[in-house]
Structure formats: structure tokens, C-alpha cells
Design an enzyme around this catalytic site. Structure first.
Site, mmCIF file in Angstrom:
data_model
loop_
_atom_site.group_PDB
_atom_site.id
_atom_site.type_symbol
_atom_site.label_atom_id
_atom_site.label_comp_id
_atom_site.label_asym_id
_atom_site.label_seq_id
_atom_site.Cartn_x
_atom_site.Cartn_y
_atom_site.Cartn_z
ATOM 1 N N ILE A 111 0.821 -1.210 0.000
ATOM 2 C CA ILE A 111 0.000 0.000 0.000
ATOM 3 C C ILE A 111 0.855 1.260 0.000
ATOM 4 O O ILE A 111 0.349 2.364 -0.153
ATOM 5 C CB ILE A 111 -0.985 -0.026 1.189
ATOM 6 C CG1 ILE A 111 -1.764 -1.342 1.217
ATOM 7 C CG2 ILE A 111 -1.967 1.120 1.156
ATOM 8 C CD1 ILE A 111 -2.553 -1.654 -0.033
ATOM 9 N N GLY A 112 2.158 1.100 0.200
ATOM 10 C CA GLY A 112 3.025 2.268 0.033
ATOM 11 C C GLY A 112 4.133 2.400 1.047
ATOM 12 O O GLY A 112 5.309 2.369 0.716
ATOM 13 N N ARG A 119 -2.104 4.807 18.819
ATOM 14 C CA ARG A 119 -1.756 5.594 17.642
ATOM 15 C C ARG A 119 -2.425 6.959 17.658
ATOM 16 O O ARG A 119 -3.626 7.075 17.858
ATOM 17 C CB ARG A 119 -2.143 4.827 16.384
ATOM 18 C CG ARG A 119 -1.751 5.537 15.150
ATOM 19 C CD ARG A 119 -1.411 4.633 13.990
ATOM 20 N NE ARG A 119 -1.064 5.477 12.850
ATOM 21 C CZ ARG A 119 0.099 6.093 12.720
ATOM 22 N NH1 ARG A 119 1.033 5.945 13.631
ATOM 23 N NH2 ARG A 119 0.340 6.857 11.670
ATOM 24 N N CYS A 120 -1.613 7.993 17.444
ATOM 25 C CA CYS A 120 -2.139 9.355 17.396
ATOM 26 C C CYS A 120 -1.778 9.988 16.065
ATOM 27 O O CYS A 120 -0.800 9.601 15.452
ATOM 28 C CB CYS A 120 -1.523 10.194 18.507
ATOM 29 S SG CYS A 120 -1.949 9.602 20.130
ATOM 30 N N ASP A 149 -4.221 7.881 -2.588
ATOM 31 C CA ASP A 149 -4.894 7.301 -1.422
ATOM 32 C C ASP A 149 -6.110 8.117 -1.025
ATOM 33 O O ASP A 149 -6.021 9.334 -0.869
ATOM 34 C CB ASP A 149 -3.941 7.283 -0.216
ATOM 35 C CG ASP A 149 -2.842 6.242 -0.378
ATOM 36 O OD1 ASP A 149 -3.123 5.189 -0.967
ATOM 37 O OD2 ASP A 149 -1.719 6.492 0.097
ATOM 38 N N GLU A 179 -15.041 8.095 5.714
ATOM 39 C CA GLU A 179 -15.148 8.591 7.084
ATOM 40 C C GLU A 179 -16.123 9.749 7.291
ATOM 41 O O GLU A 179 -16.831 9.789 8.276
ATOM 42 C CB GLU A 179 -13.757 9.045 7.463
ATOM 43 C CG GLU A 179 -13.550 9.474 8.845
ATOM 44 C CD GLU A 179 -12.073 9.757 9.029
ATOM 45 O OE1 GLU A 179 -11.724 10.918 9.173
ATOM 46 O OE2 GLU A 179 -11.285 8.796 8.967
ATOM 47 N N HIS A 199 -2.682 -3.991 11.212
ATOM 48 C CA HIS A 199 -2.828 -3.211 12.450
ATOM 49 C C HIS A 199 -2.377 -3.995 13.670
ATOM 50 O O HIS A 199 -2.470 -3.512 14.784
ATOM 51 C CB HIS A 199 -4.278 -2.754 12.622
ATOM 52 C CG HIS A 199 -4.765 -1.940 11.464
ATOM 53 N ND1 HIS A 199 -5.311 -2.523 10.345
ATOM 54 C CD2 HIS A 199 -4.744 -0.618 11.230
ATOM 55 C CE1 HIS A 199 -5.617 -1.575 9.474
ATOM 56 N NE2 HIS A 199 -5.279 -0.417 9.984
HETATM 57 N N1 GLN Z 1 0.120 4.960 1.261
HETATM 58 C C1 GLN Z 1 -0.143 5.057 2.652
HETATM 59 C C2 GLN Z 1 0.757 4.130 3.431
HETATM 60 O O1 GLN Z 1 1.049 3.089 2.965
HETATM 61 C C3 GLN Z 1 -1.574 4.728 2.956
HETATM 62 C C4 GLN Z 1 -1.839 4.802 4.420
HETATM 63 C C5 GLN Z 1 -3.290 4.615 4.796
HETATM 64 O O2 GLN Z 1 -4.070 4.144 4.034
HETATM 65 N N2 GLN Z 1 -3.656 4.984 5.973
HETATM 66 O O3 GLN Z 1 1.167 4.419 4.522
HETATM 67 ZN ZN ZN Z 2 -5.094 2.194 4.622
#
Ligand code: GLN
Ligand code: ZN
Length: 747
Positions: free
Chosen positions: A423-424, A507-508, A591, A597, A687
Site C-alpha cells: 500500500i506504500g 496511535r495518534c 490514497d 469517514e 494493524h
Molecule cells: N500509502 C499510505 C501508506 O502506505 C496509505 C496509508 C493509509 O491508508 N492509511 O502508509
Molecule cells: Zn489504509
């Protein structure tokens, strides 16, 4: 008039995130439970000192991890797999929150979801048939007694039965109707215990009342509270927030609540509804618990004056846990900014001041406050305004259409079936953070900073090549946070130093502040991506944050609409997309982690108030690229069941999203809706520190294929890896690639 004050909840993470650091130490076995408790007590004590002049001070708003988890735990709603671990009480609680992996013991965490329309995440309680409901913890009572010993007769706070029942996931045969009576008895028991302890009020939070509920839910609400409130000797405040209670006025009136807490900030109908409530004390949420701007006292007093019932307590619109602790920690921002801000501690003071103004006609305070709103904040940019005003509909349409692009891209990239990617971000290890902070503090030169990151990128690319991922990333080592990083490169943004807000558990996040009109200062990510590309022949995916997420994870302006801010940001990110493309980056991920949300809590408001500008803002970002440039997007959480067509309408080429923690339920919905965009539902949960096995990932992939076929399927973790340790990530990704390869052989 006699006015009282109330605060729904206060940040528990501590002024300088003391709880976060204590928990992290506890998890690493560096401190024991006693030390953890001592630090927590210190935090509560400091909070009470700030709240000392408030009439209704909350207790039990403190939590080690999450209040809904606390509530489930309080009622012994602990799935068997956690009980079987045979851990201490507190470690059982943490196992539910974070998963547990030790020796042969290996249990995943409970699911996590966004708390209504906030960026705070709660732990989803799970109910299996073996659970025996009972009062299982003394925490709410202990905290009440603790405060009392310190001299504060607090209002204990607890999440209410309807919200709890509606948010529980039932995994066995039992459902709400099987446990509702027992649950109401337990709440009754809690009321009794607090009565015995000497509490005069209890705050029961029912945010679920501001969402769309069925007539069955209404019945349930009445039933629950008829039981709970019968023969009580304590005053009960029914606290709502994040919206209005438009469907529940009669029920609220009919039940024996003593006070009702209403949100005047987000509740668009609250002002109309409040005068329909009879014979209750009104707890008027007039201080914005979600944004950081100073309250406009005059406007607030105008609102209060419209309330006919003069039995009023002024309050926050929601818990202050959604704003940072205090502006006193901000040393870098000048007073010309700070004087416009109000964080949790300052909001408490606003309540005290408003009370003073209302009770004593204190005009000095009022005028002082008014002056702030007459200052020209110097935040408009004519060029930005012109660009917005000349928007043409073509800017919202990418051509050619998806199906044509898909063919062009398949030919161009020649990726294997089930392409693998991430995802990055890669782990933000100590050295990565140190490099960034040293550079920011001027301790190392720009060159040193860049060279370090280049080394990291090199390692990251090498690792990804070695394990055989198909689409590579550069690792995001230059980023502290996916929104702050972009904000820092945009005009119109300002930053705080210590303004942390809890996102989940330990996490903050530190949301930046949109101060003025937004534009791009210059290239943002291009040089890092060009460097990464020079190191490999595999495709490299550029990594940007989309406009809706940048907006949703910032503190927004209150002087222009969020729609207008979103379009301004969209133009800035569009400029970056086109620059990346110009520099040969032909896969670009934008992203939109936070798109879901801010979806209004009521269905009737979705389109008009949100999707009608949020989706076009995203489209504006990528509509200018060539057909062969592949646009990815990523969303955290798969809770987009009801907006699947809107997501498809973002018109990205590939979307990755969280799925593993919600048991892949979303797959059926994608199928049902004929989702056109290629998808990568996360195959494991990032997570939690747990490493998924090859078998487990294979099973997840097979289940996905079973539901969606393999033509459009990608294989990836469910979010960025930055919060994880290096060792876990290496193992997990290797397992992921191995699993994808194994499944390919089967196809
Ligand atoms: N590209 C971001 C990462 O990999 C995406 C983070 C996210 O979706 N919260 O950290
Ligand atoms: Zn994410």
C-alpha cells in the site's frame, strides 16, 4: 440566568501522549502493570485539574485502549478464544484489542472500525454463544472513587445499551433479542452501584441515536430504558453527539431521563428539535469537540437564547478526545495564529467564560472574543479562486472509459495473474524517524537527509525485488504522515507541534490546519520516485494522498465550505499527478484512506452533502492522465458497502482496501454490484504485529477468487506498513508473495 457547564469527555492520551508511551513500554515488557496504572492516574489527575471548575466533570472517559471495548469487557463480552489464552485480566483485554502471538498461542485482534464519522477507531465487540453476561470489571466504579478521593464528585460516563447492542457483532446463534433483557439488568445494576457510591448523575452515551434506525430499534430503545430507568435514584443524562436525534423526540420525552445532551454543532436539526423536548435539563453541545477554532461567543449565545427551556447546561458537542490537548504545547506557531485556536484545555475555559458571560453579563469577555472574528486572517489567494471559478465539467471526466483503459494497461504492464503490491509505506524504524527529525532540527544537512533516504529506498527496492513483488513502491521514508507531508508542501496549510489526536489505541495523528486557500508550492514527490524508478526495471507506483483524505484529516476552515477547500486541494494534487506522469511514473496511487469517514451519518444527506463533491474532487485529480497510466486508489476499511457505486465512480483503475479484519464480507457486495474497478482486498491485517502464515493468505486469496474470479484481483496487505517492525514485515510479505505464487500455480 443560572447556567451550568458539562464536558462529555477529555483526551486521555495525556498532554504529551504519556499514555501512548506508557502502553508501548508495557507491551514491550519494559514497565509492569503498576507502573502503567501510576502513569494513567497521573493523566487523570491532570485532567481533573483542568476540569475543576466544570459543574459536570466526566469520569470513566479514561480508557487504556477504547471505551467501547471497555464497555464490552465490563459486561464480560469476551470471546472464548481470548479467555482460553489464560492471561491476566489486563492482558486478556489487550489481546482483544491487539491480538496475541506468543509461542504456540496465536489469536487475532477483534475488528476495528471508525467511530461514527470520526477518525477515531473503536474495537468491535464480538458476542459468541458461550458468553455469560455479568459485571466483570470494577473500572468505572474505581475511577469514580478515585476522583471522589481527589475531591471531584464526577459524572461517570458509560456507552449506552442501544449503541453497544447495535455495534456488537454476533458470531453464534444468539442475537440482540436474546440478550437485551440481561443487558438492561446489568445497566440497572450499574446505576445502583453508582447510586450507592454517591454519584448524583450518570452520563449514558447513545451516539447511535443520530443515525438512521429502524422502528424495531426504536422499540428496543424504549424497552431497554423502560427497564433501566425504573425506580432509579440517580439522575440520568442521555448523551448524544455527532448529529441530531430527529427520529427520537417522542421516545426521549416519554422516558424518565433527567437530562438530554444534544449536539448543536453537527446536528443540523437540533435547534428545531430542542424546543420539542419537555421536562428535561438540556445539555447544549455548543462548543465544537471536533475542530480547533475559537468559539464565537456571540453566535453561541444567540443559539442558547433560542432555547426556550431555561434549564440549560452548556457543553461540548462531543468528547474532546477528538481535539488536541492544549495550545500551551505549541512553541513554534506565533500568536497571530494561536489566538484563533482552542484545543481541549482551552475549550474547557471557553465553557467557563461563556458561563461567566451568561451569568454576569460580562461584556469585556464578550467584546474581547468578538475582536478575534473581525481580524482579517489574510488567507485568500486570487489565483486559486480564479481556477475554481473557471472549472469546466470536462475536468471531471477521464477518457477513454475504464474498459478500454484496462485493455491498454494489461498489454502495457504484462503483470502476472494476481499481481502483488503493497500500500506504500514501509516500516518507519527509529533511524528513519531520526533522520527526518534531525533534518527538521537542522542537525544534519539536506544532502545527508536525502542520501539517507536514498539508501533506504535502495534497500526497500532490493528487498521487494528479492521477494518477488510485482509492483514496487519507494517506501515513503520521507513522510511523517500521509496528510501532514502533503500539507507541508502546499500553500495555505499550517502545522502544529504537539497537537496529537488519538486515532486508535496507542496511535495518534497530528492533523494539520487549513488556514487559507490551497495551492502547490512545487514538485512534492517527483524526485524520490524518479530515484526509485532508476533502481529497477519493475513498475514503480507513485504515492499521493487524495483531496478528500487530505481535507478529512485536516482541521478544516470554518469560513469557507469544505467542498471549496476540497476542490482547491484537488487541483494541487492534480498538478503533482501530471508531473509524476511526465517523469515516467506510470502507476500512481492516490490514497483516499478517509473517503468513507466523513460520509454523513444519515443516508438522506449522503449525496447532497458529501458524495456530490467528494467523488468529483477525486476525479479532478486524475482526469488529465494518459490512458496507459494506471491510477490506483486505496481506502482504509471496507465499510463502503452502501456506497459501492460511488467508489466505482471514482473511476480509478485499481482499488486496494482493508478487508481482512472484517472477514471479507465486502466481497459479496462487490460481486452483487458488478464492480468494474480492479480490486486488491487486503489479505492480512497490518494493524497487529501478528505474522500471517502462507496457508492463511492462500485461503484468503482462494476465497476472494471464489467470490470475484481472478481477472481483476490484486494481492496486497490491507494498509501501509509504516507502523510495523521490519522483521514482521519481511516475513509477512514473503508469505504473501509465496501464497500468491502458490495460488497462481493452481489456476
Ligand atoms: N500509502 C499510505 C501508506 O502506505 C496509505 C496509508 C493509509 O491508508 N492509511 O502508509
Ligand atoms: Zn489504509
Amino acid at each position: 440566568m443560572g447556567i451550568k457547564t458539562h464536558v462529555i469527555g477529555f483526551p486521555r492520551i495525556g498532554s504529551l501522549r504519556e499514555l501512548k508511551f506508557a502502553l508501548e513500554k508495557y507491551f514491550k515488557n519494559e514497565i509492569d502493570q503498576n507502573e502503567l496504572e501510576a502513569i494513567s492516574k497521573e493523566i487523570r489527575l491532570n485532567n481533573y485539574k483542568i476540569l475543576k471548575n466544570i459543574d459536570y466533570i466526566p469520569s470513566n472517559d479514561f480508557s487504556y485502549y477504547d471505551n467501547l471495548l471497555d464497555t464490552a469487557y465490563l459486561f464480560n463480552i469476551i470471546p472464548q478464544r481470548y479467555k482460553k489464552l489464560n492471561l491476566s485480566k489486563i492482558d486478556t483485554y489487550f489481546a482483544m484489542a491487539r491480538g496475541y502471538q506468543h509461542g504456540f498461542k496465536d489469536v487475532k485482534a477483534l475488528a476495528m472500525k471508525k467511530w461514527f464519522n470520526t477518525n477515531y477507531h473503536y474495537i468491535v465487540p464480538e458476542f459468541d454463544d458461550d458468553i455469560e453476561l455479568k459485571i466483570n470489571s470494577t473500572k468505572p466504579f474505581d475511577l469514580y472513587i478515585e476522583a471522589k478521593e481527589l475531591g471531584y464528585n464526577t459524572t461517570p460516563s458509560i456507552i449506552g445499551p442501544l449503541t453497544l447492542l447495535k455495534l456488537i457483532r454476533f458470531t453464534g446463534n444468539k442475537n440482540i433479542s436474546n440478550i437485551k433483557d440481561e443487558i438492561s439488568l446489568l445497566y440497572k445494576e450499574i446505576l445502583n452501584r453508582f447510586t450507592c457510591l454517591g454519584a448524583s448523575w450518570i452520563q449514558i452515551q447513545e451516539p447511535i441515536l443520530v443515525t438512521d434506525l429502524s422502528s424495531d430499534d426504536k422499540k428496543l430503545f424504549k424497552e431497554l430504558y423502560n427497564n433501566i430507568l425504573s425506580d432509579k435514584s440517580i439522575n440520568v443524562l442521555l448523551q448524544t453527539y455527532f448529529g441530531d436525534v430527529r427520529d427520537f423526540i417522542n421516545e426521549i420525552n416519554d422516558l424518565a431521563f433527567d437530562g438530554v445532551g444534544l449536539d448543536f454543532i453537527e446536528g443540523s436539526k437540533t435547534l428545531d428539535l430542542v424546543n420539542k423536548i419537555n421536562n428535561k435539563i438540556i445539555f447544549a453541545g455548543v462548543i465544537n469537540g471536533k475542530n480547533i477554532w475559537k468559539n464565537n461567543y456571540k453566535k453561541t449565545i444567540d443559539i442558547i437564547n433560542k432555547i426556550n427551556n431555561k434549564n440549560i447546561v452548556i457543553s461540548t458537542s462531543c468528547s474532546l478526545q477528538h481535539v488536541p490537548y492544549t495550545i500551551e504545547n505549541e512553541e513554534k506557531l506565533s500568536d497571530s495564529y494561536l489566538r484563533h485556536f482552542s484545543f481541549a484545555k482551552e475549550k474547557v475555559n471557553e465553557l467557563n467564560e461563556l458561563k461567566n458571560i451568561l451569568e454576569n453579563n460580562n461584556n469585556v469577555l464578550l467584546e474581547e472574543n468578538q475582536k478575534l472574528f473581525n481580524i482579517d486572517r489574510n488567507c485568500n489567494d486570487i489565483k486559486v479562486r480564479e481556477r475554481i471559478n473557471s472549472i469546466d465539467d470536462k475536468l471531471f471526466e477521464r477518457l477513454p472509459k475504464f474498459s478500454e483503459r484496462e485493455q491498454i494497461q494489461k498489454k502495457k504492464f504484462m503483470l502476472p495473474l494476481l499481481p502483488t503490491t503493497t500500500i506504500g509505506s514501509f516500516p518507519q524504524t527509529k533511524d528513519v524517524k531520526l533522520n527526518r527529525s534531525s533534518y527538521k532540527k537542522g542537525l544534519i544537512s539536506k544532502e545527508e537527509y536525502i542520501n539517507f533516504n536514498k539508501e533506504k529506498i535502495k534497500e526497500c527496492i532490493k528487498f521487494q525485488e528479492e521477494i518477488g513483488l510485482d509492483v514496487l513502491v519507494h517506501g515513503e521514508y520521507e513522510r511523517n504522515d500521509m496528510v501532514e507531508y502533503f500539507g507541508e508542501n502546499l500553500n495555505g496549510y499550517i502545522f502544529t507541534d504537539k497537537a496529537w489526536v488519538q486515532s486508535y489505541g496507542t496511535r495518534c495523528v497530528k492533523p494539520p490546519v487549513i488556514w487559507g486557500d490551497i495551492s502547490r508550492r512545487g514538485e512534492i514527490t517527483v524526485s524520490w520516485l524518479k530515484y526509485a524508478k532508476s533502481l529497477t526495471n519493475k513498475p514503480i507506483k507513485g504515492m499521493l494522498t487524495g483531496p478528500v483524505t487530505i481535507l478529512n484529516w485536516s482541521f478544516p476552515r470554518e469560513d469557507i465550505s469544505i467542498k471549496e477547500s476540497a476542490l482547491q486541494i484537488a487541483f494541487a494534487i492534480r498538478d503533482e499527478v501530471l508531473d509524476l506522469e511526465k517523469n515516467g511514473i506510470d502507476i500512481i496511487q492516490i490514497d483516499e484512506a478517509a473517503l468513507r469517514e466523513k460520509l454523513p451519518l444519515r443516508k438522506e444527506d449522503w449525496d447532497k452533502e458529501y458524495l456530490s463533491w467528494a467523488i468529483p474532487a477525486f476525479r479532478l485529480v486524475h482526469s488529465g492522465v494518459k490512458p496507459e497510466t494506471q491510477i490506483h486508489t486505496h481506502m482504509c476499511y471496507s465499510e463502503f458497502k452502501d456506497i459501492i457505486s460511488a467508489i466505482d465512480d471514482m473511476d480509478a483503475d485499481v482499488i486496494t482496501f482493508e478487508a481482512s479484519r472484517s472477514d471479507l464480507l465486502i466481497l459479496d457486495e462487490l460481486k452483487k454490484n458488478n464492480f468494474k474497478t480492479e480490486v486488491g482486498p487486503g489479505v492480512y491485517d497490518i494493524h497487529s504485529p501478528r505474522v500471517p502464515s502462507v496457508k492463511e493468505i492462500e485461503d484468503a486469496i482462494l476465497e476472494m477468487i471464489n467470490k470475484l474470479g481472478y481477472n481483476k484481483l490484486w494481492v496486497n496487505p490491507d494498509c501501509g506498513l509504516k507502523t510495523r517492525g521490519e522483521a514482521e514485515v519481511k516475513e509477512s510479505l514473503l508469505n504473501l508473495v509465496t501464497a500468491a505464487k502458490n495460488v497462481r500455480l493452481k489456476l
